[in-house]
Scaffold this motif. Structure first.
Motif, mmCIF file in Angstrom:
data_model
loop_
_atom_site.group_PDB
_atom_site.id
_atom_site.type_symbol
_atom_site.label_atom_id
_atom_site.label_comp_id
_atom_site.label_asym_id
_atom_site.label_seq_id
_atom_site.Cartn_x
_atom_site.Cartn_y
_atom_site.Cartn_z
ATOM 1 N N GLY A 1 32.600 51.864 36.514
ATOM 2 C CA GLY A 1 33.488 51.863 37.698
ATOM 3 C C GLY A 1 32.672 51.618 38.893
ATOM 4 N N ARG A 2 31.450 50.768 38.986
ATOM 5 C CA ARG A 2 30.629 50.875 39.999
ATOM 6 C C ARG A 2 30.468 49.546 40.710
ATOM 7 N NH1 ARG A 2 24.998 52.860 37.948
ATOM 8 N NH2 ARG A 2 24.464 52.148 40.089
ATOM 9 N N ALA A 3 31.402 48.717 40.353
ATOM 10 C CA ALA A 3 31.313 47.216 40.897
ATOM 11 C C ALA A 3 32.787 46.435 40.932
ATOM 12 C CB ALA A 3 30.471 46.359 39.880
ATOM 13 N N ALA A 4 33.505 47.345 41.624
ATOM 14 C CA ALA A 4 34.896 46.925 42.044
ATOM 15 C C ALA A 4 35.108 45.431 42.780
ATOM 16 C CB ALA A 4 35.704 48.135 42.768
ATOM 17 N N ASN A 5 33.939 45.252 43.683
ATOM 18 C CA ASN A 5 34.111 44.103 44.385
ATOM 19 C C ASN A 5 33.231 43.012 44.092
ATOM 20 O OD1 ASN A 5 36.045 45.120 46.491
ATOM 21 N ND2 ASN A 5 34.488 46.414 47.166
ATOM 22 N N SER A 6 32.570 43.035 42.695
ATOM 23 C CA SER A 6 31.772 42.022 42.212
ATOM 24 C C SER A 6 32.457 40.600 42.279
ATOM 25 C CB SER A 6 31.380 42.329 40.678
ATOM 26 O OG SER A 6 32.594 42.272 39.863
ATOM 27 N N ASP A 7 31.634 39.612 41.746
ATOM 28 C CA ASP A 7 32.309 38.426 41.809
ATOM 29 C C ASP A 7 33.224 38.298 40.823
ATOM 30 O OD1 ASP A 7 30.407 37.618 43.772
ATOM 31 O OD2 ASP A 7 29.022 36.600 42.476
ATOM 32 N N ALA A 8 32.988 38.781 39.638
ATOM 33 C CA ALA A 8 34.015 38.888 38.530
ATOM 34 C C ALA A 8 35.470 39.389 39.039
ATOM 35 C CB ALA A 8 33.574 39.604 37.574
ATOM 36 N N ASP A 9 35.498 40.556 39.737
ATOM 37 C CA ASP A 9 36.759 41.322 40.186
ATOM 38 C C ASP A 9 37.411 40.456 41.114
ATOM 39 O OD1 ASP A 9 36.713 44.234 38.763
ATOM 40 O OD2 ASP A 9 34.690 43.800 39.137
ATOM 41 N N GLN A 10 36.756 39.846 42.248
ATOM 42 C CA GLN A 10 37.071 39.086 43.055
ATOM 43 C C GLN A 10 37.877 37.941 42.485
ATOM 44 O OE1 GLN A 10 35.134 38.727 47.038
ATOM 45 N NE2 GLN A 10 33.392 39.755 45.970
ATOM 46 N N LEU A 11 37.292 37.410 41.658
ATOM 47 C CA LEU A 11 37.756 36.226 40.954
ATOM 48 C C LEU A 11 39.150 36.556 40.012
ATOM 49 C CD1 LEU A 11 34.604 34.450 39.459
ATOM 50 C CD2 LEU A 11 36.352 33.396 41.194
ATOM 51 N N ALA A 12 38.957 37.758 39.568
ATOM 52 C CA ALA A 12 40.221 38.382 38.872
ATOM 53 C C ALA A 12 41.543 38.602 39.543
ATOM 54 C CB ALA A 12 39.849 39.699 38.054
ATOM 55 N N LEU B 1 42.080 37.043 42.600
ATOM 56 C CA LEU B 1 42.417 35.649 43.117
ATOM 57 C C LEU B 1 43.220 34.912 42.133
ATOM 58 C CD1 LEU B 1 39.373 34.285 45.117
ATOM 59 C CD2 LEU B 1 41.475 34.617 45.946
ATOM 60 N N THR B 2 42.769 35.063 40.776
ATOM 61 C CA THR B 2 43.314 34.016 39.828
ATOM 62 C C THR B 2 44.311 34.866 38.856
ATOM 63 O OG1 THR B 2 41.361 34.441 38.158
ATOM 64 C CG2 THR B 2 41.434 32.562 39.610
ATOM 65 N N ARG B 3 44.237 36.211 38.956
ATOM 66 C CA ARG B 3 45.165 37.133 38.016
ATOM 67 C C ARG B 3 44.668 37.021 36.655
ATOM 68 N NH1 ARG B 3 51.276 36.332 40.909
ATOM 69 N NH2 ARG B 3 50.672 36.958 42.787
ATOM 70 N N THR B 4 43.614 36.945 36.333
ATOM 71 C CA THR B 4 42.846 36.957 35.157
ATOM 72 C C THR B 4 41.988 37.897 34.893
ATOM 73 O OG1 THR B 4 41.011 35.563 35.802
ATOM 74 C CG2 THR B 4 42.982 34.412 34.955
ATOM 75 N N PRO B 5 41.719 38.426 33.668
ATOM 76 C CA PRO B 5 40.811 39.589 33.313
ATOM 77 C C PRO B 5 39.365 39.198 33.845
ATOM 78 C CG PRO B 5 42.053 38.987 31.348
ATOM 79 C CD PRO B 5 42.130 37.935 32.393
ATOM 80 N N PRO B 6 38.929 40.315 34.444
ATOM 81 C CA PRO B 6 37.369 40.169 34.835
ATOM 82 C C PRO B 6 36.266 39.851 33.802
ATOM 83 C CG PRO B 6 38.265 42.039 35.998
ATOM 84 C CD PRO B 6 39.236 41.636 35.020
ATOM 85 N N GLY B 7 36.729 40.229 32.431
ATOM 86 C CA GLY B 7 35.969 40.053 31.395
ATOM 87 C C GLY B 7 35.887 38.589 31.148
#
Length: 235
Positions: free
Chosen positions: A189-200, A202-208
């Motif tokens: 829970g230490r990267a809530a604003n990572s590139d993956a989370d921002q993409l998730a 924006l696109t409503r997809t899982p960060p994984g």
């Protein structure tokens, strides 16, 4: 003794695949070893943030600046539409940029164009320097550029090729480690604003999904670039 060292070195440089294998093993050690990875990770961060910056400009966004931090993190700030393909591609570009630079470098080395790779790195670093907005970032760019320039100016063509192969391997292997680090941070829970989370968001997809995509792209680049380097006849 000196004559034996020179003879061994000449034989090593004449055997491209052996030299490339040694360069790959050295790069692996540099990436896996924490003591060497921490300072050298700045090189990966430079490539990562450069990827964000290039795609931001290509997508029509305004590049406001790049910051590189002493903890090896970075930040690229651009303005433009907050949603849409331009923003998605800008956020996506950072992690693949590292592997793609390594892949491009591997191709140039095997095409006997190591000098083009080195000069290209200097041009890109000089352009990036114009966008840096903090002192540590300037220092990182100057130190990295200085190391590349030293190879260009003082090394023989054979050593330039070997150093280029080493850098290519480092980017190919080192491009994967930050993705794993990000995955572990997210699990805590230490990267809530990572590139993956921002993409998730924006696109409503899982960060994984984004983490997996980046990792697969990095693996493909590593296999392809590594194959090119290991099969080249001469460094």
């Amino acid at each position: 003794m000196d004559e034996l060292v020179r003879e061994w070195t000449a034989q090593l440089l004449d055997s491209g695949n052996v030299a490339a294998l040694i360069a790959g093993l050295i790069s692996l050690v540099l990436v896996v070893n924490r003591a060497t990875w921490l300072p050298l990770r700045n090189v990966v961060t430079i490539a990562h943030e450069g990827g964000h910056a290039v795609i931001a400009l290509l997508s029509g966004r305004k590049l406001n600046g790049i910051r590189l931090h002493s903890d090896t993190s970075g930040l690229t700030v651009s303005t433009g539409k907050a949603t849409g393909p331009g923003m998605v591609f800008t956020l996506f570009a950072g992690y693949p940029a590292v592997s793609l630079l390594g892949l491009g470098g591997a191709w140039l080395v095997t095409a006997d164009l190591a000098h083009v790779m080195l000069w290209g790195c200097l041009v890109l670093l000089a352009a990036m320097l114009l966008a840096i907005r903090n002192a540590y970032g300037v220092l990182s760019i100057l130190l990295t550029g200085g190391a590349v320039f030293a190879v260009v100016w003082f090394a023989t063509p054979a050593w330039q090729a070997l150093c280029s192969a080493l850098l290519s391997w480092f980017l190919l292997i080192g491009g994967l480690r930050p993705i794993g680090e990000l995955s572990r941070k997210r699990s805590r829970g230490r990267a809530a604003n990572s590139d993956a989370d921002q993409l998730a968001r924006l696109t409503r997809t899982p960060p994984g999904l984004w983490l997996t995509t980046w990792y697969l792209l990095g693996l493909v680049a590593l296999v392809l670039g590594g194959t090119w380097l290991l099969l080249m006849p001469q460094v």
